[in-house]
Design an enzyme around this catalytic site. Sequence first.
Site, PDB file in Angstrom:
ATOM      1  N   CYS A   1      30.583  26.220  38.826  1.00  0.00           N
ATOM      2  CA  CYS A   1      30.876  27.619  38.532  1.00  0.00           C
ATOM      3  C   CYS A   1      30.136  28.486  39.534  1.00  0.00           C
ATOM      4  O   CYS A   1      29.312  28.009  40.307  1.00  0.00           O
ATOM      5  CB  CYS A   1      30.450  27.972  37.114  1.00  0.00           C
ATOM      6  SG  CYS A   1      28.704  27.690  36.824  1.00  0.00           S
TER       7      CYS A   1
ATOM      8  N   CYS B   1      26.354  28.272  39.559  1.00  0.00           N
ATOM      9  CA  CYS B   1      25.750  27.133  40.268  1.00  0.00           C
ATOM     10  C   CYS B   1      25.507  27.513  41.721  1.00  0.00           C
ATOM     11  O   CYS B   1      24.459  27.218  42.293  1.00  0.00           O
ATOM     12  CB  CYS B   1      26.663  25.916  40.225  1.00  0.00           C
ATOM     13  SG  CYS B   1      26.905  25.229  38.597  1.00  0.00           S
TER      14      CYS B   1
ATOM     15  N   ASP C   1      57.300   4.940  48.903  1.00  0.00           N
ATOM     16  CA  ASP C   1      56.478   3.829  48.471  1.00  0.00           C
ATOM     17  C   ASP C   1      56.971   3.472  47.072  1.00  0.00           C
ATOM     18  O   ASP C   1      57.623   4.276  46.418  1.00  0.00           O
ATOM     19  CB  ASP C   1      55.016   4.280  48.455  1.00  0.00           C
ATOM     20  CG  ASP C   1      54.128   3.288  47.746  1.00  0.00           C
ATOM     21  OD1 ASP C   1      54.266   2.093  48.037  1.00  0.00           O
ATOM     22  OD2 ASP C   1      53.316   3.711  46.910  1.00  0.00           O
TER      23      ASP C   1
ATOM     24  N   ASP D   1      49.397   3.298  51.996  1.00  0.00           N
ATOM     25  CA  ASP D   1      50.433   4.180  52.539  1.00  0.00           C
ATOM     26  C   ASP D   1      49.892   5.107  53.620  1.00  0.00           C
ATOM     27  O   ASP D   1      50.657   5.745  54.328  1.00  0.00           O
ATOM     28  CB  ASP D   1      51.027   5.054  51.431  1.00  0.00           C
ATOM     29  CG  ASP D   1      51.678   4.227  50.348  1.00  0.00           C
ATOM     30  OD1 ASP D   1      52.348   3.249  50.693  1.00  0.00           O
ATOM     31  OD2 ASP D   1      51.495   4.548  49.160  1.00  0.00           O
TER      32      ASP D   1
END
Lengths: 51, 784
Positions: free
Chosen positions: B77, B80, B483, B682
């Site tokens: 957040c 922080c 894939d 891939d």
Amino acid sequence: MDESIVILIILSLLLGAGCWLVFIWAVKKGEFDDMERPKHRMLDDDEERRP
Amino acid sequence: MENEGVERVFCCRGCHGAYLLITGVGLGEFYRRREWDNAGLPAGAYREQYSDSYLAPFVRHEEGEGVLEVLIDGIRCASCAWLNEKILARLDGVRDVRVNYATSRARVRFDPALAAPSRIFQRIADLGYLPRPYTLADSEAAAAREKRGLLIRFGTAFFLTMQLMAYSFALYAGYFQGIAADTRQTMQFFSLLVTTPVVFYCGWPFLVGAWRGMKNRTPGMDLLIAIGALSSYFYSVYALFGGGEVYFETAAMIVTLILFGRLLEHAARRRAAAGVERFLSLSPPEAQRLTSNGVERVASAILRPGDILLVGAGERFPVDGHVSAGVTEVDESPATGEALPVAKQPGAPVIGGSINLTGTVQVTVDLPLGESFVARVARLVEEAQNRRAPVQQLADRVAALFVPVVLVLAGITLCWQLAGGAAPAIALMNALAVVLIACPCALGLATPTAILAGSGVAAASGVIFKGGDVLERLARVTVVAFDKTGTLTRGEPRITEVLPVPGIAGDRLLGLAAAVEAGSTHPLARAIVAEHARSGGKDTPAEDVRTVAGGGVTGVVAGMRVAAGNRRFLQGEGVQVPDDLQEPAPGETAVHLSEAGCYRGTLVLQDGVRDGASDIVRYFQERGVACHLLSGDRQESARTIARQVGIENVRGDLLPADKGTLIEDMQRGGAVVLMAGDGINDAPALATAAVGCALAGGTDIAIETSDLVLAKGDLARLRLAHRVARRTMAVVRQNLGWAFIYNLVGIPLAMTGRLTPVYAAAAMALSSLCVVGNSLRLQRSDHG
């Protein structure tokens, strides 16, 4: 009449140049680098004075 | 903070506030109930991982200051970010700290004499966040520098052009109402003064680009811009002293508008980069290493062959190795495309990046991280990216055609006027006028505005394009390669058939299986439980449940012993499984069930095709786009899925490098290939293909190497992406058309020497308005 126009034009150029210098300074200082954090900054508490 | 006589420590003010709120309403119980095991980062995750000597190469030195870029894991957040900023700023010797909340990156400026990088790291770790050194990728640093340069050039050009407009309006007014010759001269002189830096400073990148284009004989948009700006500039300089009309604003506007277009392009790219970062996990790959003192968490990068690791159920194997103790089942689909879990006994090799499903095992490291499967794939990706040839953009192709045409017209004008008896100076001026009117200002806006609008619409519906050129390539796609596992299929099995013995209801069989499998995390078990819940069956509790890795599960349901698993497992339990059962088809798995020692029936499971997979294949085939299936799984399983979705070209048993090579071959044959995939295997193909498309929820390396990311792994969004791309490119073509038409009308005027500044200004404004308006249309239209 012509002199007044020339003076005004030069004045406006000087005014504009002042703004332009502020803009260059702002870019160089990184004011436009982060567009995300500053808008949250107003929610932060002010920092207490350092001891 | 003191509370209830116990000292409590809070990570930030927000948490403290939340604590006061919670205890204030008498819910202090919450803190006793909370499970501390799951909270935040593992304790001691950091533990002095980085020494000063290790960090030294990450420090940049600028004007006597050290600059350190840190990626901080755990920023959730804005507070922080705030906390990290404030705390770091109080360290001795730290001059300035900026934490970017969106990217979780901190830039710390410090005095190398007073502060050590390791102290900074330690301080972040003390807060409970996990710091990692971060090197700006060269390309990223270059992009940031380029953006600053672009911003300064655009700001300068914008300011000067505003000034220029004032003089131009005076000149327009004078053109209609009459103006004193000396006033006109003054205005024209000031116009020259402000235009010169616009053309030669702000327009410098275009002049350089044009010069490079001429040298390499690849005329592009830069050349057209340079020709337009320079011709109008020099024409006007000549006219200023020769006493004619000036076109300085044409030169200045071309440069300014095109710089604006480049800025828009940058904005679109940055937004995409931020969107993609959301899908990537920031946490560093780490491993639990067994030592004589117990288990310690270490970074995967420092593992050496011979180290013994503990890998719990649900974790990824950090590196390549082999099982040394324990049995488990492993989901290797990210690495090989194999859809169903593979049982691993001691001695069996495991691939880094695959997921441990059922049991905790000890793994002996065989290769360090740098030589592991994932690292080898990353190298393949890098090679493929270096090999990929840049595709010439539409605007450049148009400009390449347009430049010679304009030059020929200018030449014709010159000859024609000379033949008509005009003075050489007049003839040359008219020829220059042809060039200056032909170059549209809106050219620079045609592509960026459309792409900004198009990618904005796409982003709103969960499709993220990593660049404007991706839209262009996607619109021209001729082959789509899919894939199998995780892309066309869901990547997890589903029940396709329930085959009870006569006398037993299908629901009851399913209920029995669900009861014993309820606690398991195995994909087959989850599929059975999910199917049972979907059919609305009641949950029956099972007791004494035991799981045998690679075999099955037993338990006691309503007093009867129930076993579920493969044929060998049931036979081992002493159950007679009929021999005449139909063998499962390729890609299918059979789970047999017994109750009290009697065979009760079989459940057939298969990795199901995604909803909308056959729709998307049909969508592309109807538009003449060939569809291929490239799978690392067995050929038969690949063919089964291909038949279900309607693809005829199938290749199975492919290694990661093979997929890339196949796509390269197709592209050498002239095809524009779109590759859609999500696994590690891939990644080389995604990097090779003209357009690599990854699904959110896939592996990080696939998302990083792709050009376009579909949120929520929903294939229907690929159709949306293709439609948006086609529509956007249609708008770009219209824009280029508009931009040129207004200016083409001016060419005959210029050829006959009747061009006026008012006409040039009108063409400029109208073409720009039409282009921007047309692009905005993209935002309104329905792409459904």
